[in-house]
Design a protein around this motif. Structure first.
Motif, mmCIF file in Angstrom:
data_model
loop_
_atom_site.group_PDB
_atom_site.id
_atom_site.type_symbol
_atom_site.label_atom_id
_atom_site.label_comp_id
_atom_site.label_asym_id
_atom_site.label_seq_id
_atom_site.Cartn_x
_atom_site.Cartn_y
_atom_site.Cartn_z
ATOM 1 N N ALA A 53 0.835 -1.202 0.000
ATOM 2 C CA ALA A 53 0.000 0.000 0.000
ATOM 3 C C ALA A 53 0.870 1.252 0.000
ATOM 4 C CB ALA A 53 -0.927 0.000 1.210
ATOM 5 N N GLN A 54 0.351 2.310 -0.602
ATOM 6 C CA GLN A 54 1.087 3.559 -0.600
ATOM 7 C C GLN A 54 1.103 4.166 0.801
ATOM 8 O OE1 GLN A 54 -0.761 5.996 -3.586
ATOM 9 N NE2 GLN A 54 0.171 4.887 -5.284
ATOM 10 N N GLU A 55 2.035 5.074 1.015
ATOM 11 C CA GLU A 55 2.174 5.695 2.338
ATOM 12 C C GLU A 55 0.891 6.435 2.717
ATOM 13 O OE1 GLU A 55 5.265 8.650 4.726
ATOM 14 O OE2 GLU A 55 5.571 8.158 2.602
ATOM 15 N N ASN A 56 0.445 6.201 3.947
ATOM 16 C CA ASN A 56 -0.763 6.809 4.514
ATOM 17 C C ASN A 56 -2.065 6.291 3.900
ATOM 18 O OD1 ASN A 56 0.798 8.493 6.218
ATOM 19 N ND2 ASN A 56 1.032 10.006 4.552
ATOM 20 N N ALA A 57 -1.971 5.309 3.009
ATOM 21 C CA ALA A 57 -3.181 4.715 2.424
ATOM 22 C C ALA A 57 -3.616 3.535 3.288
ATOM 23 C CB ALA A 57 -2.914 4.239 1.005
ATOM 24 N N PRO A 58 -4.923 3.253 3.355
ATOM 25 C CA PRO A 58 -5.374 2.087 4.135
ATOM 26 C C PRO A 58 -4.822 0.799 3.553
ATOM 27 C CG PRO A 58 -7.157 2.953 2.784
ATOM 28 C CD PRO A 58 -6.038 3.946 2.698
ATOM 29 N N GLY A 106 -9.128 -1.133 -5.353
ATOM 30 C CA GLY A 106 -7.677 -1.130 -5.390
ATOM 31 C C GLY A 106 -7.126 -0.573 -6.687
ATOM 32 N N LEU A 107 -7.755 -0.916 -7.802
ATOM 33 C CA LEU A 107 -7.302 -0.413 -9.098
ATOM 34 C C LEU A 107 -7.527 1.093 -9.204
ATOM 35 C CD1 LEU A 107 -8.671 -3.257 -11.425
ATOM 36 C CD2 LEU A 107 -6.294 -2.854 -10.776
ATOM 37 N N GLN A 108 -8.644 1.569 -8.689
ATOM 38 C CA GLN A 108 -8.945 2.997 -8.772
ATOM 39 C C GLN A 108 -8.012 3.837 -7.916
ATOM 40 O OE1 GLN A 108 -13.109 3.007 -7.692
ATOM 41 N NE2 GLN A 108 -13.787 2.928 -9.824
ATOM 42 N N SER A 109 -7.598 3.287 -6.780
ATOM 43 C CA SER A 109 -6.738 4.048 -5.863
ATOM 44 C C SER A 109 -5.268 3.646 -5.968
ATOM 45 C CB SER A 109 -7.221 3.846 -4.420
ATOM 46 O OG SER A 109 -7.156 2.475 -4.060
ATOM 47 N N ALA A 152 -2.569 -3.599 -2.309
ATOM 48 C CA ALA A 152 -3.001 -4.410 -1.167
ATOM 49 C C ALA A 152 -4.471 -4.792 -1.314
ATOM 50 C CB ALA A 152 -2.775 -3.665 0.142
ATOM 51 N N PHE A 153 -5.303 -3.844 -1.750
ATOM 52 C CA PHE A 153 -6.727 -4.134 -1.962
ATOM 53 C C PHE A 153 -6.907 -5.173 -3.066
ATOM 54 C CE2 PHE A 153 -8.864 0.063 -0.352
ATOM 55 C CZ PHE A 153 -8.337 -0.184 0.904
ATOM 56 N N VAL A 154 -6.199 -4.960 -4.170
ATOM 57 C CA VAL A 154 -6.318 -5.880 -5.308
ATOM 58 C C VAL A 154 -5.936 -7.297 -4.886
ATOM 59 C CG1 VAL A 154 -5.485 -6.423 -7.627
ATOM 60 C CG2 VAL A 154 -5.843 -4.037 -6.964
ATOM 61 N N LEU A 155 -4.848 -7.407 -4.126
ATOM 62 C CA LEU A 155 -4.387 -8.712 -3.686
ATOM 63 C C LEU A 155 -5.397 -9.364 -2.749
ATOM 64 C CD1 LEU A 155 -1.997 -10.709 -3.872
ATOM 65 C CD2 LEU A 155 -1.059 -9.629 -1.823
#
Length: 250
Positions: A36-41, A207-210, A214-217
């Protein structure tokens, strides 16, 4: 002995990990945080993963049940003397789902049915007909002749032979078609979220939109784990039925 024991141990571990992740996903945050990107859930936070999984399974179950009823009924019809002439037409009908991609079916269904689960059910229903229909035909075509003759000799009517002899003997092969339909539908159902259906595709799309891997996985792994477990479970039921009908020596 070890070869038999280990797969069951691996399946139990997979089921345990899946349930643990669905019930307590925060425990896995340290493993997924590098994706995940920094500060992203890190863990999907726009809904319950357990609820989405159950809704995903419900959609697949409804579509598969409807496809099974229609496909098996058509196969029974065309394998009776009075319905044999309808075989080419039936094959054309069940091939519709394979001719049109699920995305195209969704696009055509949304203007009629609106957004939500209904277009997804139509797409999965059409996509699941062919394997169940063809396997049912194969099951009826490979029935042991002597058994059928014995049933006729015992004075069974056509309906009695169908329910007491033909369907039970063909059931392992029919179930193999249902298994294939279920696994394909589990993966295909993810696209239902593009038309607002509540499936695990929602996690992948978010996950793809943001740009959150981590979401995609998470969405992909849950779908994959459920598919493996269902495939394995249905395969085990097939083997049990095959042994009971004398079609397998295993």
């Amino acid at each position: 002995m070890t070869g038999t024991w280990f797969p069951w141990f691996a399946r139990a571990c997979l089921l345990f990990l899946l349930l643990t992740f669905l019930l307590s996903p925060d425990w896995f945050e340290p493993l997924l945080s590098p994706l995940a990107q920094e500060n992203a859930p890190v863990i999907y936070n726009q809904g319950s993963l357990l609820t989405l999984t159950l809704l995903h399974l419900r959609t697949v179950a409804i579509a598969t049940a409807a496809a099974t009823v229609v496909a098996v009924s058509l196969a029974i019809l065309v394998t009776r003397p009075f319905g044999a002439e309808f075989l080419p037409l039936s094959r054309s009908l069940v091939n519709v789902g394979q001719t049109f991609p699920p995305v195209a079916v969704l696009a055509l269904a949304v203007p009629v049915l609106g957004f939500g689960e209904k277009p997804t059910l139509v797409a999965l229903f059409l996509y699941g007909l062919l394997p169940i229909f063809e396997n049912t035909l194969t099951g009826f075509a490979t029935l042991p002749g002597p058994v059928l003759e014995a049933a006729r000799g015992a004075g069974m009517t056509g309906r009695q032979r169908l329910w007491r002899v033909e369907l039970p003997l063909a059931m392992p092969i029919i179930l193999a078609g249902i298994r294939l339909s279920v696994v394909v539908s589990l993966a295909t159902a993810t696209i239902g979220s593009t038309v607002a259906a509540k499936t695990l595709g929602e996690v992948i799309i978010a996950g793809l939109q943001s740009n959150n891997t981590a979401f995609v996985l998470q969405g992909g792994l849950i779908v994959g784990a459920v598919a493996v477990l269902l495939y394995d479970g249905l395969s085990a039921i097939e083997r049990v039925l095959a042994r009971r009908t004398g079609l397998s020596q295993a």
